[in-house]
Structure formats: structure tokens, C-alpha cells
Design an enzyme around this catalytic site. Sequence first.
Site, mmCIF file in Angstrom:
data_model
loop_
_atom_site.group_PDB
_atom_site.id
_atom_site.type_symbol
_atom_site.label_atom_id
_atom_site.label_comp_id
_atom_site.label_asym_id
_atom_site.label_seq_id
_atom_site.Cartn_x
_atom_site.Cartn_y
_atom_site.Cartn_z
ATOM 1 C CB CYS A 350 -15.290 -15.735 42.666
ATOM 2 S SG CYS A 350 -16.059 -14.809 43.992
ATOM 3 N NE ARG A 379 -12.924 -8.841 50.145
ATOM 4 C CZ ARG A 379 -12.598 -10.091 50.430
ATOM 5 N NH1 ARG A 379 -12.465 -10.453 51.701
ATOM 6 N NH2 ARG A 379 -12.428 -10.987 49.478
ATOM 7 C CD GLN A 397 -9.071 -12.180 47.640
ATOM 8 O OE1 GLN A 397 -9.731 -12.044 46.616
ATOM 9 N NE2 GLN A 397 -9.568 -12.728 48.730
ATOM 10 C CG ASP A 399 -9.090 -15.118 44.370
ATOM 11 O OD1 ASP A 399 -9.231 -16.130 45.069
ATOM 12 O OD2 ASP A 399 -9.982 -14.273 44.198
ATOM 13 C CG HIS A 401 -12.153 -18.502 41.533
ATOM 14 N ND1 HIS A 401 -11.513 -17.296 41.417
ATOM 15 C CD2 HIS A 401 -12.829 -18.473 42.709
ATOM 16 C CE1 HIS A 401 -11.805 -16.547 42.472
ATOM 17 N NE2 HIS A 401 -12.594 -17.244 43.265
ATOM 18 C CE LYS A 482 -14.812 -19.643 56.050
ATOM 19 N NZ LYS A 482 -14.339 -18.244 56.111
ATOM 20 C CG HIS A 528 -14.407 -19.717 45.744
ATOM 21 N ND1 HIS A 528 -14.713 -18.446 45.318
ATOM 22 C CD2 HIS A 528 -15.519 -20.471 45.506
ATOM 23 C CE1 HIS A 528 -15.956 -18.432 44.840
ATOM 24 N NE2 HIS A 528 -16.462 -19.648 44.952
#
Length: 659
Positions: A350, A379, A397, A399, A401, A482, A528
Amino acid sequence: MANITVSLPDGSERELPQGSTALDLAGSIGKRLAKAAVAATVDGAETDLTAPLPDGSVVSIITADTDDGRHVLRHSTSHVMAQAVTRLFPGAKFSIGPAIENGFYYDFELPGGKTFSDDDLASIEAEMRAIIAENQPFERIEMTMDEGADLFADQPYKVDLINRFREQASDAEDATEIQGGVVSAYRNSPEFVDMCVGPHVPSTGKLGHFKLQKVAGAYWRGNEKGPMLQRVYGTAWESKEALAQHLHQLEEAAKRDHRKLATELDLLSFPSELGGGLAVWHPKGAIVRKIMEDYSRLRHEQGDYEFVFTPHLANAKLFETSGHLDFYADGMYPPMEMDNGTYYMKPMNCPMHCLIFKSRQRSYRELPLRLFELGNVYRYERAGTLHGLLRIRGFTQDDSHIYVTKEQMADEVAGLLDFVLSVLRAFGFDDFTFNLSTKDPEKYVGTDEIWDEATEALRQALETHGLEYAVKDGDAAFYGPKIDIDVRDAIGRSWQLSTIQADFQLPERFDLEYVGADNNRHRPIMLHRALFGSIERFFGVLLEHYAGNFPTWLAPLQVRVLPVATAHEEYAQQVVDRLGQAGARVDMIGAGDALGKRIRSSKLEKIPYILVVGDDDVEHGTVGVNPRGGEVERGVDVGEFITRFTDEVAETTEQALTA
């Protein structure tokens, strides 16, 4: 003696003699309820059934067949396990023993450095049943911290907890048995007492449907420099049938373990040379992964997303701006000191997507701006938490945004819910649970007003869709609330996969702006969203959901052709060529081994279709079709099979794209 009046959840009232307990209340309602009761909620707080009820209180009975009731059963059973261990191993030290999802555990230090064996677990179970047969009452007691330290003087881990509270060094990792300087504990015999906030069942005789499962190592308070204890895991349920069903599910889960299947099916591996939590994908696994990624790309193209790519590491200043170094540093890999600054492997995509938005002036006409990336992130997970693809250190991911105006947010979130559910259905999931996670009061950025507004937008989207949801208080990320979507797999397990998060914070921290229709500058809202969650975790869940039997459209190898003898290999290759031209993933295994052996081996690979060809097939242009889980057919025209096969794949692919 005066009576008291209590209210029930349905608003009705009951009059009882003063000093009556929740168990008395349950008995006044019905014998079945009294038998099923394990605890009560009194004015919103869970309480022992044997505690006197205050006049005017609102009371609900907690029964054994509910989540709260099972929690009480499991916590009570963990106390019985600790008592059994101290009986069998005099001098044993015990630390904590909470209820957890589907079970409980307790951590022990045995005298002389002794370790538990499988035979010991059987002995502990037998002793637990003896304690249950004694029907010992659970008695709640309260004391000062000094009194608690004296009572547990021979239990150093309990004294350590008391001292941490005394020194105001306690944290969320610690027990909650000390509140306002008062230590609460439960005694269920003269020989055994343990610190505990409760509640517990009235007596050990209310327990009995349990099974001890395994022993594992556990550091005290999770500190790798601290003492290593032995953690005994168990499970407990409200009935013999519920316990048997759970144990059967565990047996099925063991058969479906994605790590085991990944090895057997030659999909991927975790070489020790790479280090923990890192996988390499073999050709067959990579085929499935490619199909997943191609599907994701196509769906995002259809959904008006714009593709972006970002690097794997960034300067520390980026993560200072985003707040990750303040709130997420423990989950990041250590910094790399370079000649031009400090760099980190990225834990999230992000911040970099915010830089793309900020790269030039934006207009309201560009919004919603939907950025999509199959982005690799890293991570640091502790070694003890790693679990194949389900808990991993390097992953990808899907992912996105999405930058929207305040007015666009509700509609966009509603559209995202449709998008998420369609993707999950495409891969065979149709049982969903929705959770709305709200602000952690100790770990957040931004104003309460902004959080309330974002939370309400997500709530409205769920309610507009008519979706039932649970609220997880304090479970949100630091930057916004979320929605988590959990799926239930083929054997009834729940998996958290997809997430939609509203974020007012990163646009503020990165000073993102767009020019509105009024020619003034405005702050966008950032959403997100991950559909798979991560490619790796989703693959692992899929592998277990299907037990390796991927549907034909997703299978790494869809068809295998087996010639009966060497004389049939040329024709078998012609069949392979025709299937390949039709788009099938197909191979042939020659007649070097006996046909039966090759069929058995192919079935172990969980291939959807095995085709066998012999003399008659060569003569008539046919194949014998041995479908996975179906009846064998002889003399099927090759063209007819190809039509059937391509229609099946086309139909399921079309369903996936329009789910």
C-alpha cells in the site's frame, strides 16, 4: 426473606428467593436448561452458575452447546488436566492453561527435566477421568496480590505473573486474573488451586467429553530466551457425539494436510537451504499458481483495474511515513544499512501504491482509481508460528488499492463485496462468514470521528447486501476498520481469506489529494482489498479443500494416456497430440510397467481422466475412459471424449468468470 426479580433475554421477569443463583434460575425455567447450563451472563459479565444473583439483574444462561459454553467446558477441563499432572508428577510447575479454538492447553515444567511421552498422555487422561468422577466443586476465591504470592509460593510462573502486575509490567500476553489488585482463583479440591478469572462449571462432574492430543514446546511468555515448557493440547466438547465428530474432522484434516499433499503430488517444497517459511514451486504447482494468477488478472481487467508493479524493498522513510515502523516493525525483516540510507523488505504494497497516486495531480474524474498488483511481500513470522503455505514469510498478494471520494465509498465497498464473493465461488466455496473488525483503542491513528465514519460505511455495505456479520471489537488494522470474509471448506473448517479495509489514514499521511468538481483540493479515501488474501495461503486452503483433487479446469495435469503395450504407444501419442491441440494438459506413460501399476500410480496423482488404449482402440479410433471417482467406459470415440472434455472445461471456466 425478601425475593429478588431478574430479567431474561426475552424481556420477561422471574421472581426468586434472595440468594438464588443462575443455576436456580435455570432450574425454575426447566430441567433440560439446568442440565445443559455451564455458566451465566449477568448484566453483561460471564459468571459462575453458583454465584448469587443481584436483584434487578439481567441474566442469560450459557449452555454447553454454544461457543461461550464450550469455552467454559474447555477452560474447566484444562484445570482438571493440570490437577491430574500435579497428582502424577509431584513437584510439577504449571503456568497458564487457556481455552482456545476447539480445545485447550496447559504449559508445564516437570521435575528433573522430565518430558511427557505418549504413555503419559494416556495416564493423564485416566487421572482426569478419576477427578471428574469425584465430582469436585469449583470454588471461586479472591485475595490480595501478597496473599496470592504466598498461596502460589511453590509455583514460580504464577508468582511471576503476580509480580508483573505488581510492577505494572503486565501486557496483553499476561493472564487477566488480577484486576484492581485482586487475584481471583479457583479451587476444586484441597490439593489443587489455580489463578483464573473464570467462570467454571459448578463441578468436575459436568465434564467428561475430552481427548488429549499432543505435546509441544512453548517458551514462557513467548520469550525465546526464557524457559522452555511443555505444552499439552487437548479438546473438549459438550457431548460424546460432538467430540467424535471433531476427532473425525481432525483425521480428515490430517489426510488433507497441504504440506503432505504438496509432497505427494510434487507441487512444491520447503528446502531447509532456503530457511524457514519460504517455498519453491515445482512445475505442477506452478501450473496451478499460473492459472490462479491468470484468472485474477483477467477478472481485474474486466473490473476496470489498472495494473502496477512496485519493488521488493524501500527506504525506511517510506515506512515511517506510512506508520508501519511505528505499528508493524515486529512483523518486518531487519533493516539493511546501505550507503544512501536504511532499507526494509516491504511487508505491504500500500505505501508504494500511494506514491503512484501521488506521482501527478489527480482529478475527481479519475476516481474511483483502482490499482492492482500481484505484489511480493515479506513478513517476519516466528519459527514456531510457521505452517506450510498458511503461515509463511514470503508471499504474493493479489493486492488492490482503490481511491474514491467520500460519496463513492459506500457503492464501491458494495461492489467489492460482489467481486470478492464471485471469486470465492469460482474456486468452489459457497459458505461464507462475515466479520466487521473495529478500532483497537490502543493501536490506531486518526480521529475517533474518522474511524466511526469508516466503520459505518462498511457496516452499511454489509447490511445493504443483507449479509449477517459478527463484530470483532479491536481487531482492525491500525489505519482503518475492515471486513474479513471467512469460507468454510469441504470438511467444515473456517478459513479467513479475503479482506476489505477502509483507510482514511494513509491518504492523510501521504498528503494525497485530488481536484474536485469545485476546483478545490480534496483528500481521497483509500480502500485496501485482497481477494485471495495471498496466492500461497489460498493455494494451501484450496489443496486441503479438494484433498488434492483439483477440478478439471484447475488440475495441473488433466489427462493421462496409458497404452496397454508397447505396440499401442504410437496411437497413444496421437491421442495425446489431439488432446494437446484442444488445449488439454496431457501426458503419456509408456508401457514399461504393468498397466495395473501405471493406473494405480496415476490415480494417486489425482488426475481427472486416465485414458487406456489397446488393440480395439487402435482399430476403431477410441479410448477407454477411467474418470476420477466415476465409472470406467470402454470404446469411447476420441473425438467424442475431446468434445466432452473441452465442454466441461469451457463450462466451468465460464462459470468461474461469471460467478
